[in-house]
Structures are given as C-alpha cells and as structure tokens.
Design an enzyme around this catalytic site. Structure first.
Site, PDB file in Angstrom:
ATOM      1  N   CYS A   1       0.776  -1.249   0.000  1.00  0.00           N
ATOM      2  CA  CYS A   1       0.000   0.000   0.000  1.00  0.00           C
ATOM      3  C   CYS A   1       0.805   1.297   0.000  1.00  0.00           C
ATOM      4  O   CYS A   1       0.824   2.043  -0.979  1.00  0.00           O
ATOM      5  CB  CYS A   1      -0.940   0.012   1.197  1.00  0.00           C
ATOM      6  SG  CYS A   1      -2.006  -1.422   1.348  1.00  0.00           S
ATOM      7  N   HIS A  10      -2.701   6.872   3.958  1.00  0.00           N
ATOM      8  CA  HIS A  10      -1.662   5.869   4.203  1.00  0.00           C
ATOM      9  C   HIS A  10      -0.256   6.353   3.858  1.00  0.00           C
ATOM     10  O   HIS A  10       0.601   5.552   3.463  1.00  0.00           O
ATOM     11  CB  HIS A  10      -1.982   4.565   3.473  1.00  0.00           C
ATOM     12  CG  HIS A  10      -1.552   3.355   4.271  1.00  0.00           C
ATOM     13  ND1 HIS A  10      -1.594   2.072   3.775  1.00  0.00           N
ATOM     14  CD2 HIS A  10      -1.056   3.251   5.530  1.00  0.00           C
ATOM     15  CE1 HIS A  10      -1.154   1.225   4.687  1.00  0.00           C
ATOM     16  NE2 HIS A  10      -0.817   1.922   5.775  1.00  0.00           N
TER      17      HIS A  10
END
Length: 392
Positions: A72, A127
């Site tokens: 990610c 993120h």
C-alpha cells in the site's frame, strides 16, 4: 493613468483565470488490493462491475499497468511523487502511529497542480503517514490538498459505519454508511459546492475496497450467493466499489465535466488473498500482493480522456504508478520538478497508440517481499528478477 493600470490588471487576471479554467481536470481513482483479474473487463467471469466495464469501453484499457510497489504505502508514495518508493524512503506499509511518513521535502503532484492554479481534493485512504492528527508529520494539506477527507489506513472498525475519518485536520466521528460510498459522497459534495469553479481541479479518490476488514452492504453480497460468506462479501465489496465509482462518473457528467477531464482508474497492488478472504484474483498471473512476480504488482488500469483516448482501445505498453506525476504534468501543461530525480515518464504517447520514451527501466525493490525475488526490473518486453543474496 492609475485607472488604466487597474483595468489592464483586471484584464490580465481575467485572461489568467480563463486559461486556467480551460486546462483539463484530472481525476485519479485508486482501488485497494484489487487484483488484475478482479474486474469483468479484465476477464473475471464471476464478478459484476458494470460501471468500470462501461468506463473501459469508453476509454483505454492498460493491460500492462503496474503498481509501483507490491503493497500500500510505497505504491501511493510513488503515485504522488513520480519517484520509486525506495528513493523516497517509504519501503513498506505504514502502521498507525508509525514515525514513517512521506517527507515534507517531497513534491507531490497535488502541490504542483495547486501551484499551477488547480483546486485539489483527497477523499479516502491516505496511508502516507502514521496519523492524520499528528502535528509532527505532514498531512494531506501539507502535500498540496486544499480539501481532504481521509483515513490513515483502513476504514475502521471496517468499511461499514467507520469512525476514523478526518476532514481537514478535524476528526469527524462515526459515519453512517459504507466507505466506498462515503468517500464518493464527499468528493461529489466538493465537486458540487466545495471547489473554486473558476479553476480546473485535481481529485484523488482512494477506495478501501476490497481491502480487509471487509464489510459489504447486503444488497451487494446477495448478488453472490454462496455457502462461503467470505466469497459473497469479497465479490459484493468489489461491486459495491464499482457502484460508487459509477456515482462519481455520473457526477462528472451531471456537471458537464466529462469532455475536459482526464480520469485514471487503477489499484495500489495485487490482491491480498488471505485465509480470511481468499477470493481475490490475479487472472493468469503469478503470486499476489507482497510479491514482485506479476500478480503482486500488475493491476487493472483504465484511462478515459474524451478526444484523446479512443473508445474501447487497448494498450499493452508497460506503464506504472511512477508515471502518474509526469503524465499529469503533461496533461496540465506544466513542468515536472527539475531539482530531483524522477523515475517515471509521461504515458500520454500511449493514448495515441505510441510507445513511451522511457529511459529508466521500471524498478521494484521490496526487502520484505514474501520469499524471493526482492528486486525486479522491466524495460520493454523484458523483465529481470533478482534475489538479495550475499556474494560468495
């Protein structure tokens, strides 16, 4: 004389606004853990994704589209900077409260576009830091987003009624609904009333679907009856995302924005395929999220820019997340940063059926990759994989 100067200034300002407003809008939509084989338009036989299938028929399907990393945070760092994750120091996913973050010194595409007169918005998964209320780490606003509605990582406790979103630095508390529709709701509100409509815009929308922990509206999971509830939840989760994506594209149409908007849909890495949700698909590829084989890094990619993409076209030219920043700069007619190394290249030539002028091979490096290889390079039709064994 003073009156003449004021009028000339007004004319110049008006001309500048007109020039800015004529620039293309840019929309980047990112799925989370969506595999190469997880859309009907990429070969899935057991999934319903009518909105993305229609989007592919309207634009260009990229069959050799790569995430810039196998998981990610690094993948997202590359999308924002045009630089490999190793270069920017984001080498693995970032846990909550981690000190790791995308450095303030990095220049993101949002910052570049904002400086060029674009309104900018992030909605969904961020993120790229350890916490969205931490004063010691840069936030989406520090990286060029005028408006942001973000979750640090996953929507928690899951996709349903999440309570961890932060809007422009302020926690919003518990929300009602499912994450995919919530992040689209925010984006649509911003498109309708939040942005400066005298300016072009950049919207970066990040779904949580189909990343764990999955929660799916029963109306979508019911579309996939199975004795295995995780199958129904996973597949329904992708259809849930597809429905939310369709609502976003509908909002662009409603505002008359389709013709002057460049839209890219892709994923941050391959499917997780975990014991809890073993149903993601890499199609004909090898391995999954976390690996540098094709299944870990090759992802769906679809571009629509009316007048520049041919409806229903397909390209097998290799493109990557590191290419987004230089491509968006080319779309907007601005220069990429010249004070640092960029690892990507503009893929605008691909829209016209041409090859890219790539001088640096696509490169992946992941020390934490499950097994080997740890390093991969691709240039043209060739890919090389390597371990990190010490020399004898």
């Amino acid at each position: 004389m003073r009156r003449f100067s004021l009028s000339l200034s007004t004319l110049i300002c008006g001309a500048t606004l007109l020039q800015a407003a004529s620039r293309p809008n840019i929309v980047l939509v990112l799925a989370d853990d969506l595999g190469y084989g997880d859309l009907a338009c990429f070969g899935a036989k057991d999934l319903r994704t009518p909105n993305l299938d229609r989007f592919a028929r309207e634009g260009l399907k990229l069959t050799s589209c790569y995430a810039a990393h196998a998981n990610c945070s690094p993948s997202r760092a590359a999308l924002m900077t045009g630089r490999t994750p190793t270069r920017v120091g984001v080498r693995n996913w970032i846990p909550e409260d981690s000190p790791v973050h995308l450095r303030r010194s990095e220049i993101t595409i949002a910052t570049l576009l904002k400086r060029a007169g674009y309104s900018t918005c992030h909605s969904g998964k961020w993120h790229l830091n350890g916490g969205l209320t931490r004063a010691d780490q840069p936030q989406p606003g520090d990286h060029g987003f005028e408006h942001w509605f973000s979750a640090q990582n996953n929507a928690l406790p899951n996709h349903h009624n999440p309570d961890n979103f932060v809007r422009n630095g302020k926690p919003v508390g518990k929300l009602e609904g499912y994450s995919g529709h919530l992040v689209v709701d925010e984006a649509v509100r911003w498109l309708d009333a939040g942005r400066d409509k005298a300016k072009p815009f950049f919207l970066y929308l990040c779904f949580h679907e189909p990343h764990e922990p999955i929660a799916t509206d029963p109306k979508y999971s019911a579309m996939y009856p199975s004795p295995d509830p995780s199958y129904s939840a996973h597949h329904g989760n992708i259809t849930q995302m597809d429905d939310a994506f369709g609502r976003l594209m509908g909002a662009l149409d409603r505002q008359g924005l389709r013709e002057n908007t460049f839209v890219l849909f892709t994923s941050d890495n391959g499917p997780a395929i975990t014991p809890m949700h073993p149903h993601g698909s890499v199609g004909p590829l090898r391995d999954k999220k976390g690996a540098l084989y094709e299944g870990g890094i090759r992802v769906p990619g679809i571009v629509r820019w009316p007048g520049r993409t041919k409806a229903g076209s397909v390209s097998d030219e290799p493109v990557s997340g590191v290419d987004f920043l230089p491509t968006a700069c080319a779309v907007a007619g601005i220069q990429p940063p010249r004070d640092r190394v960029l690892d990507g290249a503009s893929f605008l030539p691909v829209l016209a059926g041409n090859s890219m002028a790539r001088t640096t091979p696509l490169y992946w490096h992941f020390n934490k990759a499950a097994g080997d290889p740890k390093v991969a390079l691709r240039l043209g039709d060739w890919k090389i994989l390597a371990t990190l064994d010490k020399p004898p």
